[in-house]
Design a protein around this motif. Structure first.
Motif, PDB file in Angstrom:
ATOM      1  N   UNK A   1       0.539  -1.053  -0.258  1.00 36.38           N
ATOM      2  CA  UNK A   1       0.276  -0.040  -0.310  1.00 36.38           C
ATOM      3  C   UNK A   1       0.839   0.957   0.274  1.00 36.38           C
ATOM      4  N   UNK A   2       2.143   1.214   0.093  1.00 38.62           N
ATOM      5  CA  UNK A   2       2.647   2.057   0.433  1.00 38.62           C
ATOM      6  C   UNK A   2       4.094   2.013  -0.753  1.00 38.62           C
ATOM      7  N   UNK A   3       3.561   1.497  -1.852  1.00 36.43           N
ATOM      8  CA  UNK A   3       5.144   0.805  -2.687  1.00 36.43           C
ATOM      9  C   UNK A   3       5.865   2.443  -3.023  1.00 36.43           C
ATOM     10  N   UNK A   4       5.325   3.720  -3.008  1.00 40.37           N
ATOM     11  CA  UNK A   4       5.988   4.808  -3.199  1.00 40.37           C
ATOM     12  C   UNK A   4       7.068   4.879  -2.457  1.00 40.37           C
ATOM     13  N   UNK A   5       6.728   5.134  -1.172  1.00 39.71           N
ATOM     14  CA  UNK A   5       7.633   5.362   0.257  1.00 39.71           C
ATOM     15  C   UNK A   5       8.355   4.213   0.028  1.00 39.71           C
ATOM     16  N   UNK A   6       8.573   3.257  -0.016  1.00 36.58           N
ATOM     17  CA  UNK A   6       9.341   1.940   0.389  1.00 36.58           C
ATOM     18  C   UNK A   6      10.383   1.700  -0.569  1.00 36.58           C
ATOM     19  N   UNK A   7       9.576   2.417  -2.229  1.00 36.37           N
ATOM     20  CA  UNK A   7      11.002   2.318  -3.358  1.00 36.37           C
ATOM     21  C   UNK A   7      12.564   2.618  -2.613  1.00 36.37           C
ATOM     22  N   UNK A   8      11.872   4.003  -1.564  1.00 38.33           N
ATOM     23  CA  UNK A   8      13.640   4.700  -0.925  1.00 38.33           C
ATOM     24  C   UNK A   8      13.756   3.722  -0.264  1.00 38.33           C
ATOM     25  N   UNK A   9      13.997   2.958   1.071  1.00 40.37           N
ATOM     26  CA  UNK A   9      13.937   1.829   1.453  1.00 40.37           C
ATOM     27  C   UNK A   9      14.932   0.842   0.609  1.00 40.37           C
ATOM     28  N   UNK A  10      14.221   0.577  -0.036  1.00 42.80           N
ATOM     29  CA  UNK A  10      14.830  -0.270  -1.077  1.00 42.80           C
ATOM     30  C   UNK A  10      15.595  -0.272  -1.585  1.00 42.80           C
ATOM     31  N   UNK A  11      16.286   1.207  -2.130  1.00 47.29           N
ATOM     32  CA  UNK A  11      17.735   2.161  -2.597  1.00 47.29           C
ATOM     33  C   UNK A  11      18.332   1.320  -1.666  1.00 47.29           C
ATOM     34  N   UNK A  12      18.117   1.938  -0.318  1.00 44.59           N
ATOM     35  CA  UNK A  12      18.952   2.039   0.486  1.00 44.59           C
ATOM     36  C   UNK A  12      19.789   0.748   1.050  1.00 44.59           C
ATOM     37  N   UNK A  13      18.781  -0.455   1.322  1.00 43.62           N
ATOM     38  CA  UNK A  13      18.989  -1.870   1.094  1.00 43.62           C
ATOM     39  C   UNK A  13      20.329  -2.376   0.203  1.00 43.62           C
ATOM     40  N   UNK A  14      19.665  -2.517  -1.202  1.00 43.21           N
ATOM     41  CA  UNK A  14      20.240  -2.411  -2.448  1.00 43.21           C
ATOM     42  C   UNK A  14      21.802  -1.930  -2.825  1.00 43.21           C
TER      43      UNK A  14
ATOM     44  N   UNK B   1      11.153  15.193  -0.089  1.00 44.15           N
ATOM     45  CA  UNK B   1      12.673  14.743   0.215  1.00 44.15           C
ATOM     46  C   UNK B   1      13.003  14.470   1.620  1.00 44.15           C
ATOM     47  N   UNK B   2      12.333  14.778   3.065  1.00 46.47           N
ATOM     48  CA  UNK B   2      12.786  14.061   3.407  1.00 46.47           C
ATOM     49  C   UNK B   2      13.106  12.886   4.077  1.00 46.47           C
ATOM     50  N   UNK B   3      11.386  12.254   3.734  1.00 41.22           N
ATOM     51  CA  UNK B   3      11.458  10.800   4.370  1.00 41.22           C
ATOM     52  C   UNK B   3      11.661   9.736   3.066  1.00 41.22           C
ATOM     53  N   UNK B   4      12.174  10.453   1.960  1.00 39.52           N
ATOM     54  CA  UNK B   4      13.382   9.756   1.048  1.00 39.52           C
ATOM     55  C   UNK B   4      14.384   9.684   1.705  1.00 39.52           C
ATOM     56  N   UNK B   5      14.879  10.450   2.179  1.00 40.41           N
ATOM     57  CA  UNK B   5      16.256  10.608   2.613  1.00 40.41           C
ATOM     58  C   UNK B   5      16.597   9.235   4.602  1.00 40.41           C
ATOM     59  N   UNK B   6      14.984   9.904   4.991  1.00 41.17           N
ATOM     60  CA  UNK B   6      15.488   8.663   5.862  1.00 41.17           C
ATOM     61  C   UNK B   6      14.975   7.735   5.596  1.00 41.17           C
ATOM     62  N   UNK B   7      14.321   7.158   4.844  1.00 38.07           N
ATOM     63  CA  UNK B   7      14.161   5.961   4.356  1.00 38.07           C
ATOM     64  C   UNK B   7      15.082   5.057   3.550  1.00 38.07           C
ATOM     65  N   UNK B   8      15.472   6.302   2.894  1.00 44.99           N
ATOM     66  CA  UNK B   8      17.286   5.309   2.628  1.00 44.99           C
ATOM     67  C   UNK B   8      18.304   4.931   3.563  1.00 44.99           C
ATOM     68  N   UNK B   9      18.476   5.620   4.279  1.00 44.29           N
ATOM     69  CA  UNK B   9      19.199   5.712   5.694  1.00 44.29           C
ATOM     70  C   UNK B   9      18.398   4.587   6.695  1.00 44.29           C
TER      71      UNK B   9
END
Length: 233
Positions: free
Chosen positions: A9-22, A212-220
């Motif tokens: 349900x939150x695919x767009x947000x989780x893309x940022x998390x995926x970038x950090x993980x990958x 941008x702030x949620x993106x950076x936080x999720x990458x981290x």
């Protein structure tokens, strides 16, 4: 089940998390492990370069094929069509993930042959870092236009390559172990390429501070997850 329900349900947000993980899996775990081996450093860097170029060409072929297929068809393609076109990133991550899982199977086989207790510890450590990575891959596949069932099935098939790697690694360990660093580097090149060329530019389209702030936080957060789960491995 967690991926199917909440994360879908939150695919767009989780893309940022995926970038950090990958990126952290590749740059802080797989590549250091490869370069700490006895493999020739120049050959490993050549493999990294070759992998990046190979994924670039793979994406180029997918784009050309797509462009040729729809050339002059007289149809107007809506935004959903862009999601289908983005599927090329999904196929590339499946290739990279399959290579990575195959290598994990070889590593588990090698550890068990050296010492059963070491094999169990190695298996648990690999499971620990595979869980967030596979969730990240699942989210990328959804973002690339795969249905939830299709993304799950392809992710499962890629995961089963670890079994194939374990069996082949057990049977041909001497030759397979020499190839492990190169397979790790090639798989890492795929993750790096996808994150940098496909996912991060997609995130840059949302350039407001609020986005941008949620993106950076999720990458981290993705980086922290990998560091915690692979600590000592």
């Amino acid at each position: 089940m967690f991926s199917f329900t909440l994360l879908a349900k939150v695919v767009e947000r989780m893309v940022s998390l995926s970038v950090g993980i990958m990126l952290s899996t590749s740059l802080l775990h797989a590549l250091p492990e490869a370069f700490e081996s006895k493999a020739d450093t120049h050959a490993l860097f050549a493999t990294l370069l070759g992998g990046l170029l190979a994924f670039f060409l793979l994406e180029k072929v997918a784009l050309l094929r797509h462009s040729h297929h729809h050339e002059g068809d007289g149809h107007h393609h809506a935004h959903g069509h862009d999601a289908r076109q983005a599927g090329r990133a999904g196929w590339m991550i499946l290739i990279g993930d399959g290579m990575h899982n195959f290598t994990d199977g070889i590593l588990i086989a090698a550890a068990f042959l050296a010492n059963p207790q070491l094999g169990i510890v190695t298996g648990v450590a690999i499971i620990a870092h595979e869980i967030p990575q596979e969730i990240g891959d699942f989210i990328v596949l959804l973002n690339a236009g795969f249905s939830r069932v299709r993304a799950y099935v392809f992710n499962l098939l890629c995961s089963l390559l670890a079994v194939l790697g374990g069996v082949l690694g057990y049977a041909t360990l001497d030759r397979a172990s020499d190839m492990i660093p190169y397979v790790l580097v090639f798989a890492s090149s795929g993750f790096i390429y996808i994150a940098v060329s496909d996912l991060m530019p997609q995130m840059q389209r949302r350039a407001t501070v609020r986005e941008s702030i949620p993106q950076v936080l999720l990458i981290g957060l993705g980086v922290v997850i990998v560091l915690v789960l692979t600590h000592g491995h």
